[in-house]
Design a protein around this motif. Sequence first.
Motif, mmCIF file in Angstrom:
data_model
loop_
_atom_site.group_PDB
_atom_site.id
_atom_site.type_symbol
_atom_site.label_atom_id
_atom_site.label_comp_id
_atom_site.label_asym_id
_atom_site.label_seq_id
_atom_site.Cartn_x
_atom_site.Cartn_y
_atom_site.Cartn_z
ATOM 1 N N VAL A 8 24.475 -21.102 0.218
ATOM 2 C CA VAL A 8 24.981 -19.749 -0.054
ATOM 3 C C VAL A 8 26.280 -19.782 -0.854
ATOM 4 N N ALA A 9 27.097 -20.808 -0.629
ATOM 5 C CA ALA A 9 28.351 -20.912 -1.374
ATOM 6 C C ALA A 9 28.088 -21.177 -2.852
ATOM 7 N N LEU A 21 40.301 -13.524 -2.786
ATOM 8 C CA LEU A 21 39.586 -13.500 -1.502
ATOM 9 C C LEU A 21 38.495 -14.562 -1.451
ATOM 10 N N LEU A 22 37.769 -14.710 -2.554
ATOM 11 C CA LEU A 22 36.709 -15.713 -2.591
ATOM 12 C C LEU A 22 37.272 -17.124 -2.554
ATOM 13 N N ALA A 23 38.402 -17.349 -3.228
ATOM 14 C CA ALA A 23 39.033 -18.669 -3.205
ATOM 15 C C ALA A 23 39.573 -18.983 -1.807
ATOM 16 N N THR A 56 34.865 -21.899 -4.862
ATOM 17 C CA THR A 56 34.657 -22.753 -3.694
ATOM 18 C C THR A 56 35.128 -24.197 -3.896
ATOM 19 N N PHE A 57 35.648 -24.512 -5.062
ATOM 20 C CA PHE A 57 36.308 -25.799 -5.282
ATOM 21 C C PHE A 57 37.343 -25.589 -6.375
ATOM 22 N N THR A 58 38.295 -26.507 -6.469
ATOM 23 C CA THR A 58 39.507 -26.120 -7.213
ATOM 24 C C THR A 58 39.897 -27.028 -8.369
ATOM 25 N N THR A 59 39.114 -28.055 -8.659
ATOM 26 C CA THR A 59 39.475 -28.970 -9.746
ATOM 27 C C THR A 59 39.587 -28.247 -11.078
ATOM 28 N N LEU A 68 35.985 -22.398 4.163
ATOM 29 C CA LEU A 68 34.690 -22.976 4.510
ATOM 30 C C LEU A 68 34.690 -24.497 4.379
ATOM 31 N N ASP A 69 35.354 -25.002 3.338
ATOM 32 C CA ASP A 69 35.427 -26.453 3.182
ATOM 33 C C ASP A 69 36.190 -27.085 4.347
ATOM 34 N N GLY A 70 37.312 -26.470 4.717
ATOM 35 C CA GLY A 70 38.073 -26.985 5.848
ATOM 36 C C GLY A 70 37.293 -26.900 7.146
#
Length: 238
Positions: free
Chosen positions: A126-127, A17-19, A145-148, A25-27
């Motif tokens: 907040v993120a 859910l958080l991912a 919140t980021f995927t690298t 949010l980034d989009g």
Amino acid sequence: MSQFLTEGTRDLTRGVLLALGGGYLDGYTYLDHGRVFANSMTGNVVLLGINCLEPSWRQGLRHLPPIVMFMLGISAARILMVPRISAVVRKPALLVLTIEMATLAVLSFLRNTTPDIWFTMSIAFVASMQVEIFNKIHGNTYNSTFTTGNLRTLSEGVTDWLFRGERKDAGLRIIDFSLICVTFAFGAILAGLLAKRMGNRALWVEILLLTCVVILTEISPHSAGSVQRSRNRVEEKM
């Protein structure tokens, strides 16, 4: 409800859910608020550097405030784990989620003419608090919140499963991080579908996702233990 969810299932569901919300949010900020990432600081740093070499270099400065706010948000979340503060704030995860939802709710009612910087700075802050508090799935570090880093862990899991014979542990990592990476991408796709149509009201989708996370966090003793272990690590270093 908790009797139907194992600890591991709650852990993974919360991470997914958080991912999903992280990609969303980034989009949302990139498409609707000045082509700036709210969560992906790597992207902001790269765009800041590239724009500084162009004639319109001042445009690159719009990537700087979110970077600063991201760092401040990490610090704020770390402060919640300081022994003197943690003695007062018993549920830092719940506090962080509440602050995040309240911030997004306020932003969702702002006019579309509101300067983009208010959105990117607030969401970055907040993120980043969320990233610092929620950072484990089945004992493995992940980023919501980021995927690298998540792609790296997924690749390591596949390699370990294929060539090192670590079937059980590596298999679990493959499942966990495949879901995390896919849902992050799906969140960005969802933002692409909704951001322009709903404007700032698109943030309501993220608030709904965080509400589900709150419910899972409150019924999960594991999340409290994870935060407590983080507190202990901070205390040991002080």
